[in-house]
Motif scaffolding. Structure first.
Motif, mmCIF file in Angstrom:
data_model
loop_
_atom_site.group_PDB
_atom_site.id
_atom_site.type_symbol
_atom_site.label_atom_id
_atom_site.label_comp_id
_atom_site.label_asym_id
_atom_site.label_seq_id
_atom_site.Cartn_x
_atom_site.Cartn_y
_atom_site.Cartn_z
ATOM 1 N N GLU A 40 0.849 -1.186 0.000
ATOM 2 C CA GLU A 40 0.000 0.000 0.000
ATOM 3 C C GLU A 40 0.886 1.237 0.000
ATOM 4 O O GLU A 40 1.874 1.298 0.725
ATOM 5 C CB GLU A 40 -0.882 -0.006 1.246
ATOM 6 C CG GLU A 40 -1.807 1.173 1.337
ATOM 7 C CD GLU A 40 -2.668 1.133 2.588
ATOM 8 O OE1 GLU A 40 -3.239 2.176 2.911
ATOM 9 O OE2 GLU A 40 -2.756 0.080 3.236
ATOM 10 N N ILE A 41 0.533 2.217 -0.818
ATOM 11 C CA ILE A 41 1.299 3.462 -0.880
ATOM 12 C C ILE A 41 0.963 4.303 0.344
ATOM 13 O O ILE A 41 -0.210 4.556 0.623
ATOM 14 C CB ILE A 41 0.986 4.252 -2.167
ATOM 15 C CG1 ILE A 41 1.427 3.450 -3.383
ATOM 16 C CG2 ILE A 41 1.657 5.623 -2.137
ATOM 17 C CD1 ILE A 41 1.078 4.087 -4.704
ATOM 18 N N ILE A 42 2.014 4.753 1.063
ATOM 19 C CA ILE A 42 1.767 5.601 2.229
ATOM 20 C C ILE A 42 2.328 7.011 2.065
ATOM 21 O O ILE A 42 1.951 7.904 2.814
ATOM 22 C CB ILE A 42 2.275 4.955 3.535
ATOM 23 C CG1 ILE A 42 3.749 4.632 3.472
ATOM 24 C CG2 ILE A 42 1.485 3.705 3.847
ATOM 25 C CD1 ILE A 42 4.306 4.153 4.794
ATOM 26 N N GLN A 57 -1.881 8.704 -11.772
ATOM 27 C CA GLN A 57 -1.749 7.256 -11.872
ATOM 28 C C GLN A 57 -1.733 6.569 -10.514
ATOM 29 O O GLN A 57 -2.208 5.447 -10.381
ATOM 30 C CB GLN A 57 -0.495 6.891 -12.658
ATOM 31 C CG GLN A 57 -0.591 7.269 -14.113
ATOM 32 C CD GLN A 57 0.645 6.867 -14.892
ATOM 33 O OE1 GLN A 57 1.685 6.560 -14.330
ATOM 34 N NE2 GLN A 57 0.527 6.888 -16.206
ATOM 35 N N ILE A 58 -1.159 7.223 -9.498
ATOM 36 C CA ILE A 58 -1.117 6.630 -8.160
ATOM 37 C C ILE A 58 -1.498 7.682 -7.123
ATOM 38 O O ILE A 58 -1.354 8.876 -7.356
ATOM 39 C CB ILE A 58 0.281 6.057 -7.808
ATOM 40 C CG1 ILE A 58 1.356 7.139 -7.865
ATOM 41 C CG2 ILE A 58 0.624 4.876 -8.695
ATOM 42 C CD1 ILE A 58 2.698 6.715 -7.321
ATOM 43 N N SER A 59 -2.000 7.200 -5.995
ATOM 44 C CA SER A 59 -2.296 8.098 -4.878
ATOM 45 C C SER A 59 -2.111 7.331 -3.575
ATOM 46 O O SER A 59 -2.054 6.100 -3.561
ATOM 47 C CB SER A 59 -3.724 8.648 -4.988
ATOM 48 O OG SER A 59 -4.662 7.593 -4.976
ATOM 49 N N VAL A 60 -1.995 8.058 -2.484
ATOM 50 C CA VAL A 60 -1.820 7.448 -1.173
ATOM 51 C C VAL A 60 -3.017 6.549 -0.885
ATOM 52 O O VAL A 60 -4.160 6.922 -1.122
ATOM 53 C CB VAL A 60 -1.654 8.530 -0.090
ATOM 54 C CG1 VAL A 60 -1.638 7.918 1.303
ATOM 55 C CG2 VAL A 60 -0.388 9.337 -0.335
ATOM 56 N N ASP A 62 -3.474 3.585 -2.413
ATOM 57 C CA ASP A 62 -3.581 2.601 -3.494
ATOM 58 C C ASP A 62 -2.777 1.351 -3.153
ATOM 59 O O ASP A 62 -1.712 1.432 -2.546
ATOM 60 C CB ASP A 62 -3.042 3.166 -4.821
ATOM 61 C CG ASP A 62 -4.002 4.113 -5.496
ATOM 62 O OD1 ASP A 62 -5.155 4.204 -5.056
ATOM 63 O OD2 ASP A 62 -3.574 4.770 -6.468
ATOM 64 N N LYS A 63 -3.282 0.203 -3.588
ATOM 65 C CA LYS A 63 -2.525 -1.041 -3.469
ATOM 66 C C LYS A 63 -1.815 -1.262 -4.796
ATOM 67 O O LYS A 63 -2.424 -1.148 -5.863
ATOM 68 C CB LYS A 63 -3.455 -2.195 -3.136
ATOM 69 C CG LYS A 63 -3.972 -2.108 -1.723
ATOM 70 C CD LYS A 63 -4.546 -3.412 -1.267
ATOM 71 C CE LYS A 63 -4.753 -3.390 0.200
ATOM 72 N NZ LYS A 63 -5.945 -2.988 0.717
ATOM 73 N N LEU A 90 4.864 -1.821 -10.609
ATOM 74 C CA LEU A 90 4.470 -2.539 -11.820
ATOM 75 C C LEU A 90 3.015 -2.335 -12.194
ATOM 76 O O LEU A 90 2.645 -2.431 -13.355
ATOM 77 C CB LEU A 90 4.737 -4.033 -11.637
ATOM 78 C CG LEU A 90 6.190 -4.402 -11.291
ATOM 79 C CD1 LEU A 90 6.297 -5.891 -11.042
ATOM 80 C CD2 LEU A 90 7.130 -3.956 -12.380
ATOM 81 N N GLY A 91 2.173 -2.067 -11.189
ATOM 82 C CA GLY A 91 0.766 -1.872 -11.482
ATOM 83 C C GLY A 91 -0.023 -1.509 -10.231
ATOM 84 O O GLY A 91 0.433 -1.728 -9.120
ATOM 85 N N VAL A 92 -1.214 -0.962 -10.460
ATOM 86 C CA VAL A 92 -2.109 -0.593 -9.369
ATOM 87 C C VAL A 92 -3.261 -1.596 -9.356
ATOM 88 O O VAL A 92 -3.857 -1.884 -10.393
ATOM 89 C CB VAL A 92 -2.664 0.845 -9.574
ATOM 90 C CG1 VAL A 92 -3.637 1.203 -8.464
ATOM 91 C CG2 VAL A 92 -1.542 1.847 -9.640
ATOM 92 N N LEU A 93 -3.566 -2.129 -8.183
ATOM 93 C CA LEU A 93 -4.667 -3.071 -8.036
ATOM 94 C C LEU A 93 -5.962 -2.307 -7.804
ATOM 95 O O LEU A 93 -6.031 -1.455 -6.936
ATOM 96 C CB LEU A 93 -4.413 -4.032 -6.872
ATOM 97 C CG LEU A 93 -3.192 -4.921 -7.003
ATOM 98 C CD1 LEU A 93 -2.940 -5.671 -5.715
ATOM 99 C CD2 LEU A 93 -3.376 -5.898 -8.151
ATOM 100 N N LYS A 94 -6.983 -2.608 -8.552
ATOM 101 C CA LYS A 94 -8.285 -1.937 -8.408
ATOM 102 C C LYS A 94 -9.300 -2.896 -7.868
ATOM 103 O O LYS A 94 -9.294 -4.048 -8.095
ATOM 104 C CB LYS A 94 -8.762 -1.396 -9.763
ATOM 105 C CG LYS A 94 -7.864 -0.351 -10.359
ATOM 106 C CD LYS A 94 -7.979 0.945 -9.633
ATOM 107 C CE LYS A 94 -7.117 1.997 -10.316
ATOM 108 N NZ LYS A 94 -7.140 3.244 -9.697
#
Length: 94
Positions: A40-42, A57-60, A62-63, A90-94
């Motif tokens: 998880e992005i912190i 593309q990413i934010s706090v 996100d997995k 490599l990728g973001v899980l939705k």
């Protein structure tokens, strides 16, 4: 203490997986299987937040999946975190 990454880096924390069961009912504890590359992005660096291409593309929270041998591990306030380069995501899980 807060950790704000510099350059094109992101701070992530590994997501702990629950115990798995095999089809025959054997419980596999987390220590018996290969380590997961899901985190998880912190925290996100200012360079990424201000970049028009990458900021959406990413934010706090996100997995994400990250490269197996990427980053440097640290302990901050009793929590294990990893600082990785944006390119190692490599990728973001939705």
């Amino acid at each position: 203490m807060k950790l704000k990454p510099l350059g094109d880096r992101v701070v992530i924390k590994k997501v702990e997986e629950e115990e798995n069961k095999t089809k025959s009912g054997i419980v596999l504890p987390g220590s018996a299987k290969e380590e997961s590359n899901i985190a998880e992005i912190i925290a996100i660096s200012s360079d990424i937040e201000n970049d028009e291409k990458r900021k959406d593309q990413i934010s706090v929270g996100d997995k994400v999946i990250y490269s197996k041998y990427a980053g440097n591990e640290f302990e901050i306030d009793g929590e294990d975190v990893i600082v990785v380069k944006y390119a190692d995501l490599l990728g973001v899980l939705k």
